[in-house]
Design a protein around this motif. Structure first.
Motif, PDB file in Angstrom:
ATOM      1  N   PRO A 165      -6.696  30.006   7.214  1.00 57.50           N
ATOM      2  CA  PRO A 165      -5.330  29.711   7.660  1.00 57.50           C
ATOM      3  C   PRO A 165      -4.988  30.263   9.038  1.00 57.50           C
ATOM      4  CG  PRO A 165      -5.326  30.610   5.438  1.00 57.50           C
ATOM      5  CD  PRO A 165      -6.730  30.720   5.943  1.00 57.50           C
ATOM      6  N   GLY A 166      -5.531  31.405   9.423  1.00 60.61           N
ATOM      7  CA  GLY A 166      -5.202  32.000  10.709  1.00 60.61           C
ATOM      8  C   GLY A 166      -5.793  31.269  11.902  1.00 60.61           C
ATOM      9  N   GLY A 167      -6.857  30.517  11.693  1.00 55.23           N
ATOM     10  CA  GLY A 167      -7.526  29.875  12.814  1.00 55.23           C
ATOM     11  C   GLY A 167      -7.311  28.384  12.906  1.00 55.23           C
ATOM     12  N   TRP A 168      -6.464  27.840  12.061  1.00 57.96           N
ATOM     13  CA  TRP A 168      -6.285  26.385  12.036  1.00 57.96           C
ATOM     14  C   TRP A 168      -5.766  25.845  13.354  1.00 57.96           C
ATOM     15  CZ3 TRP A 168      -3.777  25.420   6.584  1.00 57.96           C
ATOM     16  CH2 TRP A 168      -4.730  25.710   5.602  1.00 57.96           C
ATOM     17  N   ALA A 169      -4.766  26.467  13.910  1.00 54.40           N
ATOM     18  CA  ALA A 169      -4.203  25.990  15.185  1.00 54.40           C
ATOM     19  C   ALA A 169      -5.234  26.087  16.294  1.00 54.40           C
ATOM     20  CB  ALA A 169      -2.960  26.796  15.545  1.00 54.40           C
ATOM     21  N   ALA A 170      -6.033  27.140  16.280  1.00 58.66           N
ATOM     22  CA  ALA A 170      -7.050  27.321  17.307  1.00 58.66           C
ATOM     23  C   ALA A 170      -8.133  26.259  17.209  1.00 58.66           C
ATOM     24  CB  ALA A 170      -7.657  28.721  17.198  1.00 58.66           C
ATOM     25  N   VAL A 171      -8.578  25.977  15.997  1.00 55.53           N
ATOM     26  CA  VAL A 171      -9.600  24.941  15.798  1.00 55.53           C
ATOM     27  C   VAL A 171      -9.066  23.582  16.221  1.00 55.53           C
ATOM     28  CG1 VAL A 171     -10.905  23.681  14.041  1.00 55.53           C
ATOM     29  CG2 VAL A 171     -10.840  26.170  13.984  1.00 55.53           C
ATOM     30  N   ALA A 172      -7.867  23.267  15.804  1.00 50.75           N
ATOM     31  CA  ALA A 172      -7.274  21.976  16.161  1.00 50.75           C
ATOM     32  C   ALA A 172      -7.079  21.862  17.669  1.00 50.75           C
ATOM     33  CB  ALA A 172      -5.945  21.787  15.436  1.00 50.75           C
ATOM     34  N   PRO A 211     -12.536  30.533  17.413  1.00 50.95           N
ATOM     35  CA  PRO A 211     -12.335  29.201  16.850  1.00 50.95           C
ATOM     36  C   PRO A 211     -12.055  28.132  17.905  1.00 50.95           C
ATOM     37  CG  PRO A 211     -10.860  30.778  15.789  1.00 50.95           C
ATOM     38  CD  PRO A 211     -11.564  31.491  16.874  1.00 50.95           C
ATOM     39  N   VAL A 212     -11.314  28.492  18.951  1.00 52.14           N
ATOM     40  CA  VAL A 212     -11.019  27.518  20.010  1.00 52.14           C
ATOM     41  C   VAL A 212     -12.299  27.090  20.695  1.00 52.14           C
ATOM     42  CG1 VAL A 212      -9.918  27.186  22.257  1.00 52.14           C
ATOM     43  CG2 VAL A 212      -8.679  28.355  20.459  1.00 52.14           C
ATOM     44  N   LEU A 213     -13.072  28.054  21.138  1.00 51.95           N
ATOM     45  CA  LEU A 213     -14.271  27.730  21.909  1.00 51.95           C
ATOM     46  C   LEU A 213     -15.359  27.109  21.047  1.00 51.95           C
ATOM     47  CD1 LEU A 213     -14.328  30.822  24.268  1.00 51.95           C
ATOM     48  CD2 LEU A 213     -13.531  28.502  24.750  1.00 51.95           C
ATOM     49  N   PHE A 214     -15.469  27.542  19.799  1.00 54.23           N
ATOM     50  CA  PHE A 214     -16.479  26.935  18.930  1.00 54.23           C
ATOM     51  C   PHE A 214     -16.170  25.460  18.682  1.00 54.23           C
ATOM     52  CE2 PHE A 214     -18.470  25.882  14.874  1.00 54.23           C
ATOM     53  CZ  PHE A 214     -19.780  26.236  15.160  1.00 54.23           C
ATOM     54  N   SER A 215     -14.934  25.135  18.403  1.00 56.11           N
ATOM     55  CA  SER A 215     -14.593  23.733  18.159  1.00 56.11           C
ATOM     56  C   SER A 215     -14.681  22.913  19.447  1.00 56.11           C
ATOM     57  CB  SER A 215     -13.216  23.598  17.514  1.00 56.11           C
ATOM     58  OG  SER A 215     -12.216  24.134  18.341  1.00 56.11           O
ATOM     59  N   LEU A 216     -14.260  23.481  20.564  1.00 55.74           N
ATOM     60  CA  LEU A 216     -14.350  22.784  21.847  1.00 55.74           C
ATOM     61  C   LEU A 216     -15.800  22.460  22.195  1.00 55.74           C
ATOM     62  CD1 LEU A 216     -12.943  21.933  24.583  1.00 55.74           C
ATOM     63  CD2 LEU A 216     -13.545  24.217  25.374  1.00 55.74           C
ATOM     64  N   VAL A 217     -16.656  23.457  22.128  1.00 58.12           N
ATOM     65  CA  VAL A 217     -18.059  23.258  22.482  1.00 58.12           C
ATOM     66  C   VAL A 217     -18.751  22.354  21.460  1.00 58.12           C
ATOM     67  CG1 VAL A 217     -20.272  24.458  22.788  1.00 58.12           C
ATOM     68  CG2 VAL A 217     -18.201  25.366  23.829  1.00 58.12           C
ATOM     69  N   SER A 218     -18.358  22.414  20.220  1.00 52.10           N
ATOM     70  CA  SER A 218     -18.940  21.516  19.214  1.00 52.10           C
ATOM     71  C   SER A 218     -18.596  20.062  19.513  1.00 52.10           C
ATOM     72  CB  SER A 218     -18.451  21.890  17.816  1.00 52.10           C
ATOM     73  OG  SER A 218     -18.891  23.165  17.464  1.00 52.10           O
ATOM     74  N   VAL A 219     -17.359  19.793  19.875  1.00 46.90           N
ATOM     75  CA  VAL A 219     -16.978  18.428  20.244  1.00 46.90           C
ATOM     76  C   VAL A 219     -17.743  17.998  21.489  1.00 46.90           C
ATOM     77  CG1 VAL A 219     -15.090  16.973  21.080  1.00 46.90           C
ATOM     78  CG2 VAL A 219     -14.720  18.498  19.151  1.00 46.90           C
TER      79      VAL A 219
END
Length: 122
Positions: free
Chosen positions: A29-36, A94-102
């Motif tokens: 729950p704490g990282g949802w906004a960052a991942v999105a 979470p931000v950078l992991f999702s960004l780099v994954s995309v």
């Protein structure tokens, strides 16, 4: 090239949604906004850059488009890491992991749309 651009944007949207869904399962729950946020920025950069470079500016030069796209991804990742993450107060991982994954998944998809299979004459 417009049809391939639309196909790439659709494929990028699917990739971003998949990364976002996977990240949401892991981040909690704490990282949802960052991942999105990371997935959304990754999609916006990829789709915008492909449309601008491959469809509008350099449709006949796919290697130039691919190279400029790589440089753009690096600049976008640096900007997010050094400006957006601290400025918005989001957790960096979470931000950078999702960004780099995309970026990774869509970079693998790019050649399919930049270099379509040529029809072979038998």
């Amino acid at each position: 090239m417009r049809e391939r651009g639309q196909g790439f944007v659709r494929a990028s949207a699917v990739a971003a949604c998949a990364v976002c869904a996977g990240g949401l399962l892991v981040a909690g729950p704490g990282g949802w906004a960052a991942v999105a946020f990371g997935a959304a920025v990754g999609f916006a950069v990829q789709a915008g850059a492909f449309w601008l470079l491959a469809v509008n500016l350099f449709p006949a030069q796919p290697l130039l488009v691919y190279g400029l796209g790589m440089a753009g991804r690096m600049l976008a990742a640096a900007a997010v890491a050094f400006l957006a993450v601290p400025g918005l107060g989001l957790p960096a991982a979470p931000v950078l992991f999702s960004l780099v994954s995309v970026f990774f998944v869509t970079a693998l998809l790019e050649p399919v749309y930049l270099f379509p299979a040529s029809s072979s004459k038998s």
